[in-house]
Design an enzyme around this catalytic site. Structure first.
Site, PDB file in Angstrom:
ATOM      1  N   CYS A  70      84.284 -66.387  20.424  1.00  0.00           N
ATOM      2  CA  CYS A  70      84.229 -66.255  21.884  1.00  0.00           C
ATOM      3  C   CYS A  70      83.770 -64.842  22.267  1.00  0.00           C
ATOM      4  CB  CYS A  70      85.562 -66.631  22.511  1.00  0.00           C
ATOM      5  SG  CYS A  70      85.444 -67.032  24.272  1.00  0.00           S
ATOM      6  N   HIS A 114      87.576 -71.835  20.041  1.00  0.00           N
ATOM      7  CA  HIS A 114      88.941 -71.447  19.704  1.00  0.00           C
ATOM      8  C   HIS A 114      89.583 -72.577  18.908  1.00  0.00           C
ATOM      9  CE1 HIS A 114      88.989 -67.865  22.177  1.00  0.00           C
ATOM     10  NE2 HIS A 114      88.504 -68.557  23.196  1.00  0.00           N
TER      11      HIS A 114
END
Length: 490
Positions: A331, A429
Site C-alpha cells: 500500500c 493488505h
C-alpha cells in the site's frame, strides 16, 4: 436497562477491552445467542473492509469473527484514522467524510452521535445481544463533554457497564477506584462490576485486595482473567509490546515502524511463523541485516517517506538489494517504492509532491475517492491463491505495473514485480494471511521449505481460548443475566 446490551469500558487504553468483548461474543454465541459486536467510536490505523463495502476498525472485524459474522459498517460507525498529532480522517458508516483537527471534530460529534445511534438501533433490532466496546477511559475529564465513545453512549441507551483494568501494569486498585470517583453518580450506578485482566500468580494472595475493593466501592468483582500467553489476535492499533526471539529462525524480516504505520496486522502471519524472525525497527534503531525488508502501509505516505530517509532506510535498502535481499512494499510502501508521490489536493498533508525511493517505475497520485475492495486471485509468479483487501486513496500508474504482482478475480491486476524478481509492490493488505500465498512468498524470500501456518485458524483458536477463560474465571451467571443468554452452552 436495554435488554441484551452490555458495554465494556476500560480504566486505560489497552486494558483488555477488545479481548474481553471478543471473548464475550464467542461465549454468547456458544450459548445460541445471535450476538453482534459494537464500538461506537474507534481511533485506529488498523482497519478492515466490510462485506457492505465500508471501512471499520480491525478489532471489530475480529469480534465479528467471534460472533460468526462478516464485518459490517454498523459494528463501528465512527472510525478516526490519525494522520498527524492533531488531525485525523473521519470515517462515518464506512466512508471518509472529512479531515478534521480535534477542535473541529469536537463540534462534529453531534452528527457523529446520530450515526452511532442509527447503528445501535439497527443492531438491537437484528440481534439477541450486542456487546459494546468503549474507547480509552471513561474518566477523561477533558473529553466528557459530548462523549460518544463511553458513558455518553451508555447513558443514552441506558445499558450496564463492565469496567476492566490491567493488573499487569500495576496500580489496578487505584485505576478502578479512581475511575469510579471521576464518574458522575448516574454513571457510577450503571457500572455493574469489575473484571481484572492479565493476572499472573497465586489468586489467594490477591483475594484480600478484591475483598477490600468490593467493600470500598459496593461493586462486585466478576472475575480475574489470567495472563494468556501466545494469543494470536489482531491488534486494534498499538504495535506489539514484545518481540518474540527466535534464534533458530531461518528467515529474517525487518519492518520500519513508520510514525503513521497502518494495518501492521498484515504481519501477524509472519510474527506467528516459527521459521521467521520478525523485527519491527523503531526510530533511532539501525536497520538490521536481514533477508527481507517490508515497507508497510502508511496514513501519511509523504511524511513517512521523509522519516524513512531521515532514519537512513534509503541507504539501507540500497545496500540490502545490492547484496541480493528481497523487498516488499504494501500500500503506502508500494507508493514509496515508486518515482514520486503526488498529493495535489492535500489529502494527507500539505499539497505537494515527494520523490519516491525510485525502485519501481511508477508514480502515485492521491485522490479524494478511497478505494475499498475485498479481493481474491492468484500470484502472478505462482499458482498460489491470494486474498486480501485494499484501502487506499492513491492511484498508481507507470510501466512497472505491466508486470503485476497478482492477477485478481474479475480481470484486474495488482501491484508490480521487478524484472530481477527482487522487489514486490502490492496494494493488498492481508497478503500473508492465506496459507498458499504465505508459503509462496516465503519461498520467494528465500525460505526453501516453509512450515504451513494458517493465521485464521490460529486466530480462531485464540478466540476459543478467550471464551474458555470467560467460562472458567468469570461470573457467567451474572453475565448471562445481563445479556439475556443461557448461562450454560446447549
Amino acid at each position: 436497562m436495554s435488554a441484551g446490551v452490555l458495554m465494556v469500558q476500560g480504566c486505560t487504553s489497552d486494558a483488555g477491552k477488545s479481548a474481553l468483548v471478543t471473548a464475550l461474543c464467542r461465549w454468547a454465541k456458544r450459548r445460541g445467542s445471535r450476538v453482534a459486536p459494537f464500538k461506537p467510536q474507534n481511533m485506529a490505523l488498523n482497519s478492515a473492509v466490510t462485506v457492505d463495502g465500508g471501512e471499520i476498525g480491525r478489532a471489530q472485524a475480529v469480534q465479528a469473527q467471534a460472533c460468526g459474522l462478516e464485518p459490517q459498517v454498523d459494528f463501528n460507525p465512527v472510525l478516526l484514522k490519525p494522520n498527524s498529532d492533531i488531525g485525523a480522517q473521519v470515517i462515518v458508516h464506512g466512508h471518509a467524510v472529512a479531515e478534521m483537527d480535534a477542535r473541529n471534530y469536537h463540534e462534529y460529534k453531534r452528527r457523529a452521535f446520530d450515526a452511532v445511534m442509527a447503528s445501535h438501533r439497527r443492531l438491537v433490532d437484528a440481534y439477541d445481544a450486542v456487546i459494546v466496546e468503549g474507547a480509552g477511559s471513561p474518566a477523561e475529564i477533558n473529553l466528557r463533554d459530548r462523549d460518544i465513545a463511553n458513558m455518553g453512549y451508555a447513558e443514552a441507551v441506558d445499558c450496564p457497564v463492565l469496567l476492566i483494568a490491567d493488573i499487569d501494569r500495576g496500580g489496578v486498585f487505584a485505576h478502578l477506584v479512581g475511575t469510579l470517583a471521576l464518574l458522575s453518580a448516574s454513571e457510577r450506578a450503571r457500572v455493574v462490576g469489575f473484571v481484572i485482566n492479565r493476572f499472573r500468580g497465586d489468586l489467594a494472595l490477591l483475594q484480600p485486595g478484591l475483598d477490600w475493593l468490593e467493600r470500598e466501592t459496593g461493586k462486585p468483582v466478576l472475575g480475574v482473567l489470567p495472563y494468556l500467553h501466545g494469543l494470536h489476535l489482531e491488534a486494534e492499533d498499538a504495535l506489539p509490546r514484545e518481540r518474540d526471539s527466535k534464534p533458530d529462525a531461518l528467515l529474517r524480516v525487518a519492518i520500519p515502524a513508520l510514525p503513521r504505520i497502518s494495518n501492521h496486522t498484515d504481519f501477524d502471519a509472519l510474527r506467528a511463523h516459527p521459521q521467521v524472525d520478525l523485527h519491527i525497527v523503531g526510530p533511532g534503531e539501525k536497520p538490521p541485516a536481514c533477508d527481507l525488508i517490508i515497507l508497510p502501509g502508511s496514513k501519511s505516505t509523504r511524511a513517512d517517506l521523509a522519516w524513512l530517509r531521515a532514519q537512513g532506510w534509503d541507504a539501507a535498502i540500497a545496500r540490502h538489494l545490492r547484496y541480493g535481499g528481497k523487498l516488499i512494499g504494501i500500500c503506502g510502501g508500494l507508493q514509496m517504492l515508486g518515482r514520486a508521490v503526488h498529493d495535489p489536493m492535500g489529502i494527507e498533508s500539505e499539497p505537494g509532491s515527494s520523490d519516491g525511493l525510485g525502485w519501481l517505475e511508477l508514480e502515485t497520485t492521491l485522490e479524494l475517492q478511497k478505494q475499498l475492495h475485498r479481493v481474491r486471485g492468484h500470484l502472478a509468479f505462482s499458482d498460489a491463491r491470494v486474498r486480501g483487501y485494499e484501502i487506499h486513496c492513491g492511484v498508481s500508474y507507470g510501466p512497472a505495473l505491466a508486470a503485476p504482482f497478482a492477477q485478481l478475480d474479475g480481470g484486474r491486476s495488482d501491484g508490480a514485480l521487478s524484472a530481477d524478481g527482487q522487489i514486490i509492490g502490492t496494494y493488498l493488505h492481508g497478503v500473508f494471511d492465506d496459507p498458499q500465498a504465505l508459503h509462496a512468498l516465503l519461498q520467494w524470500a528465500g525460505l526453501r521449505d516453509p512450515t504451513a501456518v494458517d493465521v485464521h485458524a490460529l486466530r480462531e483458536a485464540s478466540i476459543e481460548r478467550l471464551a474458555d477463560a470467560v467460562d472458567t474465571h468469570l461470573d457467567t451467571v451474572t453475565l448471562a443475566s445481563l445479556l439475556g443468554v443461557h448461562s450454560c452452552a446447549p
